[in-house]
Design an enzyme around this catalytic site. Sequence first.
Site, PDB file in Angstrom:
ATOM      1  N   GLY A  37       0.834  -1.212   0.000  1.00  0.00           N
ATOM      2  CA  GLY A  37       0.000   0.000   0.000  1.00  0.00           C
ATOM      3  C   GLY A  37       0.867   1.260   0.000  1.00  0.00           C
ATOM      4  O   GLY A  37       2.094   1.186   0.030  1.00  0.00           O
ATOM      5  N   TYR A 149      -1.374 -17.737   0.649  1.00  0.00           N
ATOM      6  CA  TYR A 149      -2.563 -16.874   0.723  1.00  0.00           C
ATOM      7  C   TYR A 149      -3.798 -17.682   1.107  1.00  0.00           C
ATOM      8  O   TYR A 149      -4.479 -17.361   2.081  1.00  0.00           O
ATOM      9  CB  TYR A 149      -2.761 -16.194  -0.637  1.00  0.00           C
ATOM     10  CG  TYR A 149      -3.805 -15.106  -0.639  1.00  0.00           C
ATOM     11  CD1 TYR A 149      -3.629 -13.943   0.092  1.00  0.00           C
ATOM     12  CD2 TYR A 149      -4.953 -15.234  -1.416  1.00  0.00           C
ATOM     13  CE1 TYR A 149      -4.592 -12.931   0.078  1.00  0.00           C
ATOM     14  CE2 TYR A 149      -5.909 -14.226  -1.453  1.00  0.00           C
ATOM     15  CZ  TYR A 149      -5.723 -13.083  -0.709  1.00  0.00           C
ATOM     16  OH  TYR A 149      -6.676 -12.090  -0.744  1.00  0.00           O
TER      17      TYR A 149
END
Length: 314
Positions: A37, A149
């Site tokens: 981010g 994940y």
Amino acid sequence: MKTAIVTGGAGFMGSHLVDKLVNQGFFVAVIDNLATGTWDNLPGYGPDQILKLTWDITEYPSEEILPLNQADVIIHLASAASPVHYRRLALETLRVNSIGTENALRLARKFQARFVLGSTSEVYGDPQISPQPESYWGHVNPNGERACYDEGKRFGEALAMEYHRKFGIDLRILRFFNCYGPRMQSEDGRVVPNFVRQALQQEPLTVYGNGLQTRSFCYVSDEVEGIYQVIIKDNLSGEIFNIGNPEERTILDFAKVVAEIGGVTLKTEFRPLPADDPTNRCPNITKAKEFLGWSPKVSLEEGLVKTFAYFRQS
Ligand code: UDP
């Protein structure tokens, strides 16, 4: 004023959610280690609106680090989400979805806050039923290249559910399907930024495998509205919701729409299919419709027009 903590709030989906929460009058503490981010996604906010904390949630934040007297809701989104990123950050992905999730849950206990876990359709793996309802247990390779994940998120769901059972945490689990829109990084490797960037540069669209695998694409404003309904509604503790757009397309079909909206002639270049790439993915959103009164509103064409506009000026 209500206070929210959003982990991963400087990311693509997280920053749109922070915008929505601030618009609705929340004060938001954003925790992000900036692995994928950027604070550029949240410009222009004052300290009375958001607290920006560059911090890795795999370390529990002390009171000096996170100086809050109260938090009403914690939304745990921190994790790489693009297959390219989570391959590169495989150990970090496992840690943030296990240790990081436990630290976020500890914060929920400390503040007696509602807890919203950002999970994923990847918990269904390569699904053998379609569309996938929340009750489906999945078909997942436990140690393959996507396991960091898939299994990370599955562990996170199990952990959060035990906190709910043992400590009475007001838990809501959200399984996000493919989401797209402005603020996706053009190099993040996912199919939407890849195809949009390639169309803008008049390059062939790189189709992995034979392109007959399917995905369902939800525009980010729809996704955020679904998350917001889950945040504010009472009496949902222990519930799990698919949040995604139920319109399913093959990747080849998706390439055609991207070329059309981008105003280019479709050219494709076939590349090998990544390991364990799911053959299909489509949410059953009956439960979200019934409990949240929510369903997506933005068509793929409309969403892609906005996404192209963002990529053109960024
Ligand atoms: N894909 C593709 N070309 C690209 C990037 C991705 O054909 O340049 C395919 C990928 O193999 C998968 C689908 O598009 O079947 C969606 O991939 P993405 O990385 O966006 O996310 P996933 O749904 O796999 O998590």
